[in-house]
Design a protein around this motif. Sequence first.
Motif, PDB file in Angstrom:
ATOM      1  N   ARG A 152       3.842  -0.210  -1.843  1.00 21.91           N
ATOM      2  CA  ARG A 152       3.942   0.918  -2.771  1.00 21.91           C
ATOM      3  C   ARG A 152       5.407   1.241  -3.087  1.00 21.91           C
ATOM      4  NH1 ARG A 152       0.654   5.165  -4.986  1.00 21.91           N
ATOM      5  NH2 ARG A 152      -1.000   3.817  -4.289  1.00 21.91           N
ATOM      6  N   ALA A 153       6.237   1.180  -2.057  1.00 20.61           N
ATOM      7  CA  ALA A 153       7.656   1.477  -2.265  1.00 20.61           C
ATOM      8  C   ALA A 153       8.268   0.532  -3.294  1.00 20.61           C
ATOM      9  CB  ALA A 153       8.405   1.384  -0.938  1.00 20.61           C
ATOM     10  N   LEU A 154       7.826  -0.733  -3.259  1.00 22.42           N
ATOM     11  CA  LEU A 154       8.379  -1.690  -4.220  1.00 22.42           C
ATOM     12  C   LEU A 154       7.767  -1.514  -5.604  1.00 22.42           C
ATOM     13  CD1 LEU A 154       8.797  -3.313  -1.268  1.00 22.42           C
ATOM     14  CD2 LEU A 154       9.888  -4.813  -2.927  1.00 22.42           C
ATOM     15  N   ILE A 155       6.472  -1.150  -5.628  1.00 22.21           N
ATOM     16  CA  ILE A 155       5.805  -0.958  -6.914  1.00 22.21           C
ATOM     17  C   ILE A 155       6.484   0.157  -7.711  1.00 22.21           C
ATOM     18  CG2 ILE A 155       3.646  -0.186  -8.002  1.00 22.21           C
ATOM     19  CD1 ILE A 155       2.155  -1.560  -5.655  1.00 22.21           C
TER      20      ILE A 155
ATOM     21  N   ASP B  23      11.602 -13.495   2.085  1.00 22.17           N
ATOM     22  CA  ASP B  23      10.531 -13.317   1.110  1.00 22.17           C
ATOM     23  C   ASP B  23       9.951 -11.907   1.233  1.00 22.17           C
ATOM     24  OD1 ASP B  23       8.373 -14.509  -0.719  1.00 22.17           O
ATOM     25  OD2 ASP B  23       7.237 -13.617   0.933  1.00 22.17           O
ATOM     26  N   LEU B  24       9.765 -11.244   0.101  1.00 19.34           N
ATOM     27  CA  LEU B  24       9.286  -9.853   0.131  1.00 19.34           C
ATOM     28  C   LEU B  24       7.830  -9.740   0.569  1.00 19.34           C
ATOM     29  CD1 LEU B  24      11.026  -8.275  -2.997  1.00 19.34           C
ATOM     30  CD2 LEU B  24      11.513  -7.848  -0.574  1.00 19.34           C
ATOM     31  N   PHE B 104      14.816  -5.755  -0.012  1.00 19.27           N
ATOM     32  CA  PHE B 104      14.009  -4.681  -0.599  1.00 19.27           C
ATOM     33  C   PHE B 104      13.902  -4.794  -2.122  1.00 19.27           C
ATOM     34  CE2 PHE B 104      12.918  -0.333  -1.902  1.00 19.27           C
ATOM     35  CZ  PHE B 104      11.810  -0.141  -1.097  1.00 19.27           C
ATOM     36  N   ASN B 105      15.022  -4.979  -2.810  1.00 18.70           N
ATOM     37  CA  ASN B 105      14.955  -5.041  -4.272  1.00 18.70           C
ATOM     38  C   ASN B 105      14.310  -6.345  -4.715  1.00 18.70           C
ATOM     39  OD1 ASN B 105      17.840  -3.303  -3.922  1.00 18.70           O
ATOM     40  ND2 ASN B 105      16.313  -2.540  -5.342  1.00 18.70           N
ATOM     41  N   ALA B 106      13.368  -6.212  -5.650  1.00 17.30           N
ATOM     42  CA  ALA B 106      12.632  -7.392  -6.115  1.00 17.30           C
ATOM     43  C   ALA B 106      13.542  -8.272  -6.965  1.00 17.30           C
ATOM     44  CB  ALA B 106      11.408  -6.953  -6.904  1.00 17.30           C
TER      45      ALA B 106
END
Lengths: 281, 281
Positions: A152-155, B23-24, B104-106
Amino acid sequence: MNHYCYFNGQILPEDAIRFQINDLGILRGYSVFDYLRTYNFTPFLLQDYLIRFENSVKSIDLSLPISKEEIAEKIDELLFWRADKTQDVGIRLLMTGGYSENGFNAPENPNFLIRIEDLRPKPSTDYEQGVKVITHQYQRELPEIKTTNYSRALIIQKAMQVQKAVDALYHLDGNISECTRNNFFLFKGNTLVTPKNNILRGITRKTVLELASNKFQVEERDIYLEELKEATEAFKTGTNTRVLPVIQIDELKINKKQVGPNTKALMQMFADFAHESTLMD
Amino acid sequence: MNHYCYFNGQILPEDAIRFQINDLGILRGYSVFDYLRTYNFTPFLLQDYLIRFENSVKSIDLSLPISKEEIAEKIDELLFWRADKTQDVGIRLLMTGGYSENGFNAPENPNFLIRIEDLRPKPSTDYEQGVKVITHQYQRELPEIKTTNYSRALIIQKAMQVQKAVDALYHLDGNISECTRNNFFLFKGNTLVTPKNNILRGITRKTVLELASNKFQVEERDIYLEELKEATEAFKTGTNTRVLPVIQIDELKINKKQVGPNTKALMQMFADFAHESTLMD
């Protein structure tokens, strides 16, 4: 920087480590982690983090493949091998369910990784000027365990960027719990208040509460969104974040967007404690 | 069997594929998947699965790196390269957020995998005699999306084994949603009832509802635990499961632990439909 890692009994450079695709962390999100850091090149509150990590591991019905004492030794070894000994570092512990033949049943051996990471300090202006967070209706599953489930944090990352916020404050029907990866606090005058339930048992949170109790009244209890209007200061805490002032929540400005004196005092108290307790080690 | 996989543009043997630890999906559970299978060596309801997968991908704010048409072509290619062409197979689609510099950052590029898997059929006695499930208070996050977050299902695996159950039926305060990886149905006489909300939009579920509507009255609505006492039959559905009779829920015996005639009829109707629709392809 390509640090060394510990992975299933071996010390290896990070880029030599790979997870097979039948890992239950990848296929099923069956994994827990923890994250600590060094001050003065010494792991800060290591025992607290190791105990929390072991609790997370047990909570998903796994067990540590090596003892907490051995993990501490491996961390020392990894710190010894790091290339740049002039920088403090982060230390990630990660355990997944392991490689599963059928992609669901947990095998005998989990995958256990210790990864040294460069610290990624937030801009110093964030500490000097404070940051904005947005509110978001959500409750983490198993909030007291550090599962890797942060999807969710990434979404909502892009939504945060659009609103020029650095984080989101979760609430369930108005009952505040925590930020995406940080605990949340507010001051009402000289009373420090922080949510008690449905939160990660943050070690920075615990430390801040202990330090604050010498100087402020402290309350751990439910906080509802409407109470934010009464906040005279606010901040969030985390291992990497430390104590970071929050001066805006959605459109609500806290303390006229000025970092308040109590928050500044706690920032200093925490920095002093982290420094002194690692010097003593 | 070590099948070929498609991974980020390449066709590779499965054991050549590895995920880096940044990998996320591994670090943050930021990933979605889907799973379909072949009948008569032909992907069954491929378009339905591709649409659902694309919806899952969009729901976590990612996008497909290749079109649905190209995914279908890659699946054909992987099916062509499989060693044993006499066996039907499973096909897993998996997308993770990709390799993130700061964990963390996509990043720009997700990791996208298509994996051919051996089918793991359940014992034929399960279909002949029916199975037991236990109830468990839980609601999946984002239930309509196939995120990889199945940690609760793995945490309760041992509890299921101890109670000789093959699955758990989730409910939230008594309101039934779904089994750990299957949709749930019950019959009350000739009326088929299945939960409407907080469930995965199962493609086997949808197919069964369509087939059943020719022969039975069908209701999609909330079901509470106390209603289970009135069930004359029960079953669960999934891509790998197909239609599997449930004859015991905790201590409640359904239809005196006999597989009922309506369930048997649906098992046959589903088998016929799967066979015929793949022959026509």
